[in-house]
Write an enzyme that holds these catalytic residues in place. Sequence first.
Site, PDB file in Angstrom:
ATOM      1  CE  LYS A  52      -3.906  -2.768   1.736  1.00 24.26           C
ATOM      2  NZ  LYS A  52      -4.992  -2.484   2.784  1.00 24.26           N
ATOM      3  CD  GLN A  96      -3.940  -4.609   6.278  1.00 26.40           C
ATOM      4  OE1 GLN A  96      -3.342  -3.528   5.480  1.00 26.40           O
ATOM      5  NE2 GLN A  96      -3.926  -5.817   5.702  1.00 26.40           N
ATOM      6  CG  ASP A 119      -9.702  -0.682   4.390  1.00 24.40           C
ATOM      7  OD1 ASP A 119      -9.237  -0.697   3.739  1.00 24.40           O
ATOM      8  OD2 ASP A 119      -8.699  -0.289   5.818  1.00 24.40           O
TER       9      ASP A 119
HETATM   10  N1  GUN Z   1      -6.748  -7.493   5.829  1.00 23.66           N
HETATM   11  C1  GUN Z   1      -6.786  -8.246   4.626  1.00 23.66           C
HETATM   12  N2  GUN Z   1      -7.716  -7.496   3.882  1.00 23.66           N
HETATM   13  C2  GUN Z   1      -7.954  -6.146   4.174  1.00 23.66           C
HETATM   14  C3  GUN Z   1      -8.036  -4.646   4.019  1.00 23.66           C
HETATM   15  O1  GUN Z   1      -8.105  -4.259   2.697  1.00 23.66           O
HETATM   16  N3  GUN Z   1      -7.981  -3.338   4.839  1.00 23.66           N
HETATM   17  C4  GUN Z   1      -7.622  -3.260   6.127  1.00 23.66           C
HETATM   18  N4  GUN Z   1      -7.626  -2.852   6.653  1.00 23.66           N
HETATM   19  N5  GUN Z   1      -7.076  -4.395   6.706  1.00 23.66           N
HETATM   20  C5  GUN Z   1      -7.196  -6.234   6.227  1.00 23.66           C
END
Ligand code: GUN
Length: 293
Positions: A52, A96, A119
């Site tokens: 990211k 995350q 998100d």
């Molecule tokens: N863990 C697995 N996929 C994601 C996601 O798209 N966003 C976040 N914040 N955590 C994750």
Amino acid sequence: MQIIDGKLISNQVKEELRIEVEKTIKEGGKIPHLAAVLIGDNGASETYVASKIKSCEQIGFKSTLVRRDAHATEEEVLEIINDLNMDEDIDGFIVQLPLPDHIDVDKIIEAIDPKKDVDGFHPINIGRMAKGLPAYISATPYGVMELLKRYEIPTAGKHCVVVGRSQIVGLPMSILMQRNAYPGNCTVTLTHSRTQNLKEITLQADIIVAALGRPEFITADMVKEGAVVIDVGLTRVVDASKKSGFALKGDVKFDEVAPKSSFITPVPGGVGLMTVASLMHNTLLASRKEIYK
Ligand code: GUN
């Protein structure tokens, strides 16, 4: 059979975003700024967050990483969130997942300002999405919708079977696919671990979205000839032949399912790459205040 190339499409999306940011900067506008909160040392989470941050650099966004070890308390994480909510330069941020067990994930998500929840995990964004109001759509389902759109895959009137009811993927996916829009207008069946006769149901699917997190669970005998198969699974399995010591496996047994399908996403190289591209898209929307004026 056509392979849906997530690498190609995610690069296209990121290039479109890069051009948009370049234009914004030339016009004296604000550089989009994404923050990521990473708690603990989950290997997969570290990889995702790194990708990211790297994507931000490629596109021309600012990024901030806030890291704490696995002992961080819930109060400490809530404090970080409060600071990010108040920070005027941060357009959007993510926490995350998964979080360590001693932290209440719902409490954390609800503390995020919905205007910065790129998100799309906050109940306000999920509720607004369900109502068809402007909302941040969570990145993985949004990425799947973008793949269906860019490959011009017909969806109206089709039977879409979603396997897995996670809050992050299965649930939002089922809501999006039934919406009166394109992609959408499907008849949707949301299946899960308590579903009886799963194979009978998946065999009726024109579109299967496999998002249960069990490697190679969907086999050829579960798939109708000509179905569209979207594989959201991304599980690390031990593989001594790989330098990293593991291989990434999807939820679909690709080699046997691919010949029966009309379109299929590979793992890796499919949906996973779109997740990051979609998060970047949401961050641009946040910096332009396009969802919440
Ligand atoms: N863990 C697995 N996929 C994601 C996601 O798209 N966003 C976040 N914040 N955590 C994750």
